[in-house]
Scaffold this motif. Structure first.
Motif, mmCIF file in Angstrom:
data_model
loop_
_atom_site.group_PDB
_atom_site.id
_atom_site.type_symbol
_atom_site.label_atom_id
_atom_site.label_comp_id
_atom_site.label_asym_id
_atom_site.label_seq_id
_atom_site.Cartn_x
_atom_site.Cartn_y
_atom_site.Cartn_z
ATOM 1 N N ASP A 19 -33.507 67.596 80.180
ATOM 2 C CA ASP A 19 -34.908 68.033 80.234
ATOM 3 C C ASP A 19 -34.993 69.552 80.233
ATOM 4 O O ASP A 19 -35.848 70.134 79.552
ATOM 5 N N CYS A 20 -34.119 70.218 80.998
ATOM 6 C CA CYS A 20 -34.105 71.691 81.032
ATOM 7 C C CYS A 20 -33.808 72.264 79.649
ATOM 8 O O CYS A 20 -34.471 73.205 79.201
ATOM 9 N N VAL A 21 -32.809 71.705 78.995
ATOM 10 C CA VAL A 21 -32.431 72.190 77.665
ATOM 11 C C VAL A 21 -33.575 71.968 76.673
ATOM 12 O O VAL A 21 -33.889 72.849 75.863
ATOM 13 N N ASN A 22 -34.216 70.799 76.765
ATOM 14 C CA ASN A 22 -35.349 70.529 75.869
ATOM 15 C C ASN A 22 -36.493 71.508 76.102
ATOM 16 O O ASN A 22 -37.103 72.006 75.149
ATOM 17 N N ARG A 23 -36.790 71.807 77.380
ATOM 18 C CA ARG A 23 -37.859 72.762 77.671
ATOM 19 C C ARG A 23 -37.476 74.168 77.182
ATOM 20 O O ARG A 23 -38.334 74.914 76.710
ATOM 21 N N ALA A 24 -36.190 74.520 77.284
ATOM 22 C CA ALA A 24 -35.731 75.814 76.778
ATOM 23 C C ALA A 24 -35.925 75.893 75.264
ATOM 24 O O ALA A 24 -36.376 76.913 74.739
ATOM 25 N N GLN A 25 -35.616 74.802 74.577
ATOM 26 C CA GLN A 25 -35.808 74.782 73.123
ATOM 27 C C GLN A 25 -37.283 74.938 72.757
ATOM 28 O O GLN A 25 -37.618 75.653 71.811
ATOM 29 N N LEU A 26 -38.146 74.275 73.502
ATOM 30 C CA LEU A 26 -39.583 74.412 73.247
ATOM 31 C C LEU A 26 -40.046 75.849 73.478
ATOM 32 O O LEU A 26 -40.845 76.383 72.700
ATOM 33 N N ALA A 27 -39.526 76.478 74.544
ATOM 34 C CA ALA A 27 -39.900 77.868 74.826
ATOM 35 C C ALA A 27 -39.417 78.795 73.711
ATOM 36 O O ALA A 27 -40.126 79.718 73.307
ATOM 37 N N ILE A 28 -38.229 78.543 73.187
ATOM 38 C CA ILE A 28 -37.712 79.354 72.076
ATOM 39 C C ILE A 28 -38.596 79.164 70.841
ATOM 40 O O ILE A 28 -38.918 80.133 70.148
ATOM 41 N N TYR B 283 -41.848 83.725 76.669
ATOM 42 C CA TYR B 283 -41.209 82.475 76.280
ATOM 43 C C TYR B 283 -39.686 82.576 76.332
ATOM 44 O O TYR B 283 -39.003 81.611 76.690
ATOM 45 N N LEU B 284 -39.145 83.750 76.010
ATOM 46 C CA LEU B 284 -37.693 83.938 76.135
ATOM 47 C C LEU B 284 -37.270 83.902 77.599
ATOM 48 O O LEU B 284 -36.219 83.350 77.941
ATOM 49 N N GLU B 285 -38.087 84.486 78.461
ATOM 50 C CA GLU B 285 -37.796 84.440 79.898
ATOM 51 C C GLU B 285 -37.844 83.007 80.412
ATOM 52 O O GLU B 285 -37.009 82.596 81.228
ATOM 53 N N GLN B 286 -38.806 82.247 79.932
ATOM 54 C CA GLN B 286 -38.915 80.840 80.326
ATOM 55 C C GLN B 286 -37.679 80.066 79.842
ATOM 56 O O GLN B 286 -37.112 79.268 80.589
ATOM 57 N N ALA B 287 -37.239 80.317 78.611
ATOM 58 C CA ALA B 287 -36.041 79.655 78.076
ATOM 59 C C ALA B 287 -34.813 80.030 78.892
ATOM 60 O O ALA B 287 -33.982 79.173 79.210
ATOM 61 N N LYS B 288 -34.711 81.306 79.264
ATOM 62 C CA LYS B 288 -33.578 81.768 80.075
ATOM 63 C C LYS B 288 -33.549 81.055 81.425
ATOM 64 O O LYS B 288 -32.486 80.624 81.893
ATOM 65 N N ALA B 289 -34.716 80.904 82.050
ATOM 66 C CA ALA B 289 -34.795 80.223 83.346
ATOM 67 C C ALA B 289 -34.369 78.757 83.218
ATOM 68 O O ALA B 289 -33.628 78.232 84.065
ATOM 69 N N ASP C 144 -41.761 78.442 70.882
ATOM 70 C CA ASP C 144 -43.000 79.182 71.160
ATOM 71 C C ASP C 144 -42.792 80.677 70.935
ATOM 72 O O ASP C 144 -43.666 81.357 70.406
ATOM 73 N N TRP C 145 -41.624 81.196 71.330
ATOM 74 C CA TRP C 145 -41.327 82.616 71.116
ATOM 75 C C TRP C 145 -41.283 82.935 69.617
ATOM 76 O O TRP C 145 -41.806 83.948 69.167
ATOM 77 N N GLN C 146 -40.646 82.029 68.850
ATOM 78 C CA GLN C 146 -40.556 82.256 67.411
ATOM 79 C C GLN C 146 -41.927 82.298 66.764
ATOM 80 O O GLN C 146 -42.146 83.039 65.809
ATOM 81 N N CYS C 147 -42.860 81.520 67.283
ATOM 82 C CA CYS C 147 -44.217 81.492 66.722
ATOM 83 C C CYS C 147 -45.064 82.675 67.187
ATOM 84 O O CYS C 147 -45.868 83.198 66.421
ATOM 85 N N SER C 148 -44.863 83.091 68.443
ATOM 86 C CA SER C 148 -45.757 84.104 69.012
ATOM 87 C C SER C 148 -45.125 85.478 69.173
ATOM 88 O O SER C 148 -45.822 86.488 69.205
ATOM 89 N N GLY C 149 -43.799 85.510 69.338
ATOM 90 C CA GLY C 149 -43.124 86.785 69.584
ATOM 91 C C GLY C 149 -43.260 87.273 71.020
ATOM 92 O O GLY C 149 -42.792 88.361 71.347
ATOM 93 N N GLU C 150 -43.870 86.473 71.902
ATOM 94 C CA GLU C 150 -44.067 86.891 73.287
ATOM 95 C C GLU C 150 -42.786 86.703 74.100
ATOM 96 O O GLU C 150 -42.186 85.625 74.110
ATOM 97 N N ILE C 151 -42.374 87.770 74.793
ATOM 98 C CA ILE C 151 -41.153 87.777 75.595
ATOM 99 C C ILE C 151 -41.200 86.738 76.705
ATOM 100 O O ILE C 151 -40.177 86.199 77.110
#
Length: 194
Positions: free
Chosen positions: A10-19, A30-36, A21-28
């Motif tokens: 589940d964590c890995v899947n949520r990280a992929q979703l955050a990545i 989402y990268l922080e969320q993926a890192k967490a 979102d980052w690719q679509c928006s460019g907002e940092i």
């Protein structure tokens, strides 16, 4: 898959979703969320690796049949347990059995879908804004927090009431034996039966 492995996935899947979102928006953010999420997955993986070794039990089945013996402490006991059901020449597979590590968990995605369905039943199109809000990015972190809190409560409740799976899962094959009337002859060992 046990509860911890599922949580790691589940964590890995949520990280992929955050990545994504980052690719679509460019907002940092989402990268922080993926890192967490990845950090949490690594911590859980470390915990999983440190878990105690699994206590094995054994059961035996006649090859091709569903006749199963009770759980036994040794492969020899499993063979003796099934002996009365055998005909000379039959093949018997002795299985390793381990206590299931499964624990129920609350799937937040399913819960949110249930809430959305309830809102839709209650208000129809009038609930669209609420449904979009509760499932949207604005509440992503809040849903994660709720997921953790609900599963902590569930885990505490299970522990308090000593609710455990109580069943055994197959953990592989110990070996295959041919019944020769008075004894068993091993025809293959673990790893040869795969």
């Amino acid at each position: 898959m046990n509860d911890k492995e599922r949580t790691i996935m589940d964590c890995v899947n949520r990280a992929q979703l955050a990545i994504n979102d980052w690719q679509c928006s460019g907002e940092i953010y989402y990268l922080e969320q993926a890192k967490a999420e990845i950090s949490e997955a690594v911590l859980l993986s470390d915990e999983l690796a440190k878990e105690k070794p699994v206590f094995l039990q054994y059961s035996a089945e006649v090859q091709g049949c569903v006749v199963s013996s009770d759980l036994c402490d040794t492969p020899e006991e499993a063979l003796e347990d099934i002996r009365p059901d055998l005909v000379v020449g039959e093949l018997v597979i002795v299985y390793k059995q381990k206590e299931s590590q499964w624990h129920p968990y609350i799937d937040m995605d399913d819960l949110i879908e249930n809430f959305i369905s309830q809102a839709d039943d209650e208000a129809g199109e009038g609930a669209e804004a609420w449904c979009d809000f509760i499932s949207g990015n604005a509440l992503a972190q809040a849903r994660k927090e709720l997921d953790e809190q609900l599963n902590d409560v569930l885990e505490a409740w299970l522990r308090k009431h000593k609710v455990e799976a109580g069943w055994y899962d197959r953990a592989g094959i110990e070996g295959t034996y041919r019944f020769c009337g008075d004894k068993f002859i091993r025809v293959s060992k673990a790893g040869d039966d795969a």
